[in-house]
Scaffold this motif. Structure first.
Motif, PDB file in Angstrom:
ATOM      1  N   SER A  15      10.526  -6.336  34.710  1.00  0.00           N
ATOM      2  CA  SER A  15       9.454  -5.777  34.583  1.00  0.00           C
ATOM      3  C   SER A  15       8.232  -6.662  35.226  1.00  0.00           C
ATOM      4  O   SER A  15       7.003  -7.075  33.982  1.00  0.00           O
ATOM      5  CB  SER A  15       9.361  -5.820  33.312  1.00  0.00           C
ATOM      6  N   SER A  36      17.480  -0.148  43.767  1.00  0.00           N
ATOM      7  CA  SER A  36      18.233  -0.730  43.121  1.00  0.00           C
ATOM      8  C   SER A  36      19.135  -0.904  42.438  1.00  0.00           C
ATOM      9  O   SER A  36      20.117  -0.120  41.585  1.00  0.00           O
ATOM     10  CB  SER A  36      18.685  -2.253  44.616  1.00  0.00           C
ATOM     11  N   TYR A  40      22.470   0.488  39.277  1.00  0.00           N
ATOM     12  CA  TYR A  40      22.891  -0.430  38.200  1.00  0.00           C
ATOM     13  C   TYR A  40      22.678   0.451  37.190  1.00  0.00           C
ATOM     14  O   TYR A  40      24.056  -0.273  36.187  1.00  0.00           O
ATOM     15  CB  TYR A  40      22.453  -1.549  37.532  1.00  0.00           C
ATOM     16  N   ARG A  41      22.108   0.508  36.540  1.00  0.00           N
ATOM     17  CA  ARG A  41      21.382   1.379  35.097  1.00  0.00           C
ATOM     18  C   ARG A  41      22.100   3.260  35.080  1.00  0.00           C
ATOM     19  O   ARG A  41      22.854   2.957  34.452  1.00  0.00           O
ATOM     20  CB  ARG A  41      20.319   1.686  35.368  1.00  0.00           C
ATOM     21  N   ARG A  92      16.823   4.550  31.600  1.00  0.00           N
ATOM     22  CA  ARG A  92      15.689   3.337  31.308  1.00  0.00           C
ATOM     23  C   ARG A  92      15.387   2.811  29.807  1.00  0.00           C
ATOM     24  O   ARG A  92      14.252   3.231  29.540  1.00  0.00           O
ATOM     25  CB  ARG A  92      14.249   4.581  31.328  1.00  0.00           C
ATOM     26  N   SER A 101      22.614  -6.431  32.655  1.00  0.00           N
ATOM     27  CA  SER A 101      22.630  -7.193  33.597  1.00  0.00           C
ATOM     28  C   SER A 101      24.503  -7.858  33.287  1.00  0.00           C
ATOM     29  O   SER A 101      24.693  -8.130  34.629  1.00  0.00           O
ATOM     30  CB  SER A 101      21.763  -7.928  32.863  1.00  0.00           C
ATOM     31  N   ARG A 110      28.817  -4.441  41.975  1.00  0.00           N
ATOM     32  CA  ARG A 110      27.874  -4.970  43.296  1.00  0.00           C
ATOM     33  C   ARG A 110      28.152  -4.128  44.752  1.00  0.00           C
ATOM     34  O   ARG A 110      26.791  -3.606  45.406  1.00  0.00           O
ATOM     35  CB  ARG A 110      27.854  -6.302  42.859  1.00  0.00           C
ATOM     36  N   ASP A 132      18.689  -9.039  44.646  1.00  0.00           N
ATOM     37  CA  ASP A 132      19.848  -9.509  45.954  1.00  0.00           C
ATOM     38  C   ASP A 132      18.643  -8.709  47.010  1.00  0.00           C
ATOM     39  O   ASP A 132      19.373  -9.014  48.104  1.00  0.00           O
ATOM     40  CB  ASP A 132      20.654  -9.869  45.489  1.00  0.00           C
ATOM     41  N   ARG A 158       6.602  -3.831  29.267  1.00  0.00           N
ATOM     42  CA  ARG A 158       8.076  -3.376  29.223  1.00  0.00           C
ATOM     43  C   ARG A 158       8.098  -1.831  27.410  1.00  0.00           C
ATOM     44  O   ARG A 158       7.925  -1.042  27.836  1.00  0.00           O
ATOM     45  CB  ARG A 158       9.258  -4.238  29.421  1.00  0.00           C
ATOM     46  N   ARG A 181      18.145 -10.665  30.515  1.00  0.00           N
ATOM     47  CA  ARG A 181      18.041 -10.370  31.610  1.00  0.00           C
ATOM     48  C   ARG A 181      18.322 -11.510  32.297  1.00  0.00           C
ATOM     49  O   ARG A 181      18.594 -11.596  33.799  1.00  0.00           O
ATOM     50  CB  ARG A 181      17.696  -8.604  31.988  1.00  0.00           C
ATOM     51  N   ARG A 188      24.351 -15.679  37.161  1.00  0.00           N
ATOM     52  CA  ARG A 188      26.107 -14.699  37.416  1.00  0.00           C
ATOM     53  C   ARG A 188      26.272 -15.259  39.382  1.00  0.00           C
ATOM     54  O   ARG A 188      25.302 -15.968  39.926  1.00  0.00           O
ATOM     55  CB  ARG A 188      25.912 -13.361  37.817  1.00  0.00           C
TER      56      ARG A 188
HETATM   57  O1  CDP Z   1      13.375  -2.179  36.121  1.00  0.00           O
HETATM   58  P1  CDP Z   1      13.405  -3.812  35.780  1.00  0.00           P
HETATM   59  O2  CDP Z   1      13.272  -4.411  36.042  1.00  0.00           O
HETATM   60  O3  CDP Z   1      13.683  -3.546  34.232  1.00  0.00           O
HETATM   61  O4  CDP Z   1      15.102  -3.594  36.370  1.00  0.00           O
HETATM   62  P2  CDP Z   1      16.272  -3.182  37.237  1.00  0.00           P
HETATM   63  O5  CDP Z   1      15.757  -3.308  38.750  1.00  0.00           O
HETATM   64  O6  CDP Z   1      16.034  -1.488  36.793  1.00  0.00           O
HETATM   65  O7  CDP Z   1      17.185  -3.477  36.946  1.00  0.00           O
HETATM   66  C1  CDP Z   1      18.163  -3.680  35.855  1.00  0.00           C
HETATM   67  C2  CDP Z   1      19.195  -4.283  35.399  1.00  0.00           C
HETATM   68  O8  CDP Z   1      19.570  -4.241  36.964  1.00  0.00           O
HETATM   69  C3  CDP Z   1      18.532  -6.054  36.039  1.00  0.00           C
HETATM   70  O9  CDP Z   1      18.736  -6.750  34.975  1.00  0.00           O
HETATM   71  C4  CDP Z   1      20.154  -6.599  37.216  1.00  0.00           C
HETATM   72  O10 CDP Z   1      20.591  -6.747  36.130  1.00  0.00           O
HETATM   73  C5  CDP Z   1      20.580  -5.429  37.735  1.00  0.00           C
HETATM   74  N1  CDP Z   1      20.167  -5.595  39.092  1.00  0.00           N
HETATM   75  C6  CDP Z   1      20.615  -6.546  40.141  1.00  0.00           C
HETATM   76  O11 CDP Z   1      21.404  -7.085  39.288  1.00  0.00           O
HETATM   77  N2  CDP Z   1      20.476  -6.370  41.684  1.00  0.00           N
HETATM   78  C7  CDP Z   1      19.660  -5.534  41.719  1.00  0.00           C
HETATM   79  N3  CDP Z   1      19.331  -5.488  43.471  1.00  0.00           N
HETATM   80  C8  CDP Z   1      19.073  -4.341  40.843  1.00  0.00           C
HETATM   81  C9  CDP Z   1      18.832  -5.012  39.514  1.00  0.00           C
END
Ligand code: CDP
Length: 229
Positions: A15, A36, A40-41, A92, A101, A110, A132, A158, A181, A188
């Motif tokens: 966020s 990305s 994961y979502r 979302r 997470s 990954r 990452d 958020r 998160r 990790r």
């Molecule tokens: O939008 P928000 O900041 O809530 O998170 P997101 O970009 O939608 O990513 C959701 C979750 O996916 C993150 O809290 C990470 O656990 C994981 N993620 C990750 O591990 N590596 C990434 N390149 C992108 C997301």
């Protein structure tokens, strides 16, 4: 502004407004935007709906083979799909946020997401956001930004976003989810959230999105000696 064929990596905490910013930059530069986190979502929603993860966040090893049949993709308007079904709203939700997470700590998950990102980015001219991207997925990205903001500002953003989407969130729960998160993502073993040594830090606690765009455009112009608008 005409920019060369580069990759822009935006990483940072939950966020911090990475995706709104990256989407706007992509539009301004005529780049492809890749989210990305949405992948994961999407995997998390799939695991929840197909029963591969339980309430204790235990993940069935059978998920690995099941991923081979998971048709997760982005439409040109950036919406996320599984097969024919748009999953944008579901991914979302707080329910998905609460288990994404732990899902993102799993090395084979990954690898699944990284392979998809590389495939989608083949044509170049891409801006990607995540945790990452600048460290692991595209360590050679020409421009790397590490976004951060005050935790209370992030929680409020958020919360407002969820209200706008018609959910009925609780601010303390949202804050706690972000805290957890951030912790899991940064601690990790496989590609934790961390700033690449060559990433510029952008703290946007008190910035508008157009100020952010102007700031990053300045970086790009400086790096590539661009003098036009
Ligand atoms: O939008 P928000 O900041 O809530 O998170 P997101 O970009 O939608 O990513 C959701 C979750 O996916 C993150 O809290 C990470 O656990 C994981 N993620 C990750 O591990 N590596 C990434 N390149 C992108 C997301």
């Amino acid at each position: 502004m005409i920019v060369p064929d580069i990759i822009i990596a935006i990483d940072g905490f939950s966020s911090t407004g990475k995706s709104s910013f990256a989407k706007l930059m992509a539009k301004e530069l005529g780049f492809l935007y890749l989210d990305s986190g949405a992948l994961y979502r999407g995997v998390t929603l799939f695991a929840q709906e197909e029963g591969f993860i339980n309430k204790e966040n235990e993940i069935s090893p059978a998920l690995e083979a099941a991923l081979e049949g998971l048709d997760l993709w982005f439409a040109t308007d950036n919406r996320t799909f599984i097969g024919e079904r748009c999953i944008e709203k579901e991914i979302r939700s707080m329910e998905v946020s609460s288990q994404v997470s732990p899902i993102a700590t799993v090395p084979y998950i990954r690898r699944f997401v990284d392979a998809k990102l590389h495939e989608l980015a083949k044509g170049g001219r891409v801006i990607m956001d995540g945790r990452d991207i600048g460290t692991t997925v595209f360590p050679n990205a020409e421009i790397k930004i590490f976004m951060t903001a005050d935790p209370d500002v992030r929680a409020q953003r958020r919360y407002d976003e969820l209200v706008m989407k018609g959910e009925n969130p609780n601010l303390d729960e949202v804050k706690e989810n972000l805290r957890q998160r951030d912790y899991i993502d940064s601690h990790r073993e496989t590609s934790p959230l961390s700033r690449a040594k060559d990433a510029f830090i952008l703290d946007n606690s008190n910035m508008t999105i157009s100020e952010e765009v102007a700031w990053v455009k300045g970086l790009i112009k400086g790096k590539f000696n661009i003098y036009d608008d």
